[in-house]
Write a protein that holds these residues in place. Sequence first.
Motif, PDB file in Angstrom:
ATOM      1  N   ARG A 212      -5.315   3.399  -2.679  1.00  0.00           N
ATOM      2  CA  ARG A 212      -4.151   2.849  -1.995  1.00  0.00           C
ATOM      3  C   ARG A 212      -4.475   1.570  -1.236  1.00  0.00           C
ATOM      4  O   ARG A 212      -3.617   1.012  -0.556  1.00  0.00           O
TER       5      ARG A 212
ATOM      6  N   VAL B 254       0.830  -1.202   0.000  1.00  0.00           N
ATOM      7  CA  VAL B 254       0.000   0.000   0.000  1.00  0.00           C
ATOM      8  C   VAL B 254       0.865   1.253   0.000  1.00  0.00           C
ATOM      9  O   VAL B 254       0.560   2.249  -0.654  1.00  0.00           O
TER      10      VAL B 254
ATOM     11  N   ALA C  83      -2.033  10.363  -2.373  1.00  0.00           N
ATOM     12  CA  ALA C  83      -0.841   9.533  -2.239  1.00  0.00           C
ATOM     13  C   ALA C  83       0.323  10.178  -2.976  1.00  0.00           C
ATOM     14  O   ALA C  83       0.138  10.923  -3.947  1.00  0.00           O
TER      15      ALA C  83
END
Length: 212
Positions: free
Chosen positions: A180, A40, A191
Amino acid sequence: MAPTTEPERPTYPEARRARTWWWFGSIGAAIALVIGLVWVAGGFEPRTDVRTEVTPGTTISTGPYELTFDRATVQKTRHFSEKRLVWEVVVHGSGRTTGDQAIAPSSLNWFTTARDPGSGTVLQPTMQGFRSVEQGASGGAFFTPGLGPIPYRLTFQFSGDLPMPSSIDLAVWELELRDRSLLQTGELDWARTNHVSVYPAMPLQQLPDDVS
């Protein structure tokens, strides 16, 4: 009367196998969790950062933010909770949001780092501050939509065992909306990308020690 002893209970192979499978299963689940968290965070992706150097005072647009940093200080003080000696670097500037919701950079997903060129140490912020120190928490710890830039600062604490840093490389990563989650649920969040703007060798103004 002769003493009696409790007969030894038999150990069944099935029970041993069940415990063994449970043990290996627990380890497997833990490893899968770690792999998922690293995935992630983009930990398995090759680092191919595209670096752009900027000068102090340059405004950087990243995701829903516009940030500008123009000066920084260094001071020998004590860690917030551990009370050990640290070099506290505070980077000053301003920021605003270009979105339509009140928002603040998440301490769980920082997109700024500071590097001490002397030691090579790279740190994420210890804390962030909004508005002037005199105003304190007045107005909330976030950027309010529709308003102009407000004072904003980042604090980094380098080990006191290191020589005093005389400058830092301040990096600000570009953000994008991305799913994510490990299972790709479709929930979007801000992100980091591989594009980063760097204020190289930002000089540090030394403040008097505060180690009381």
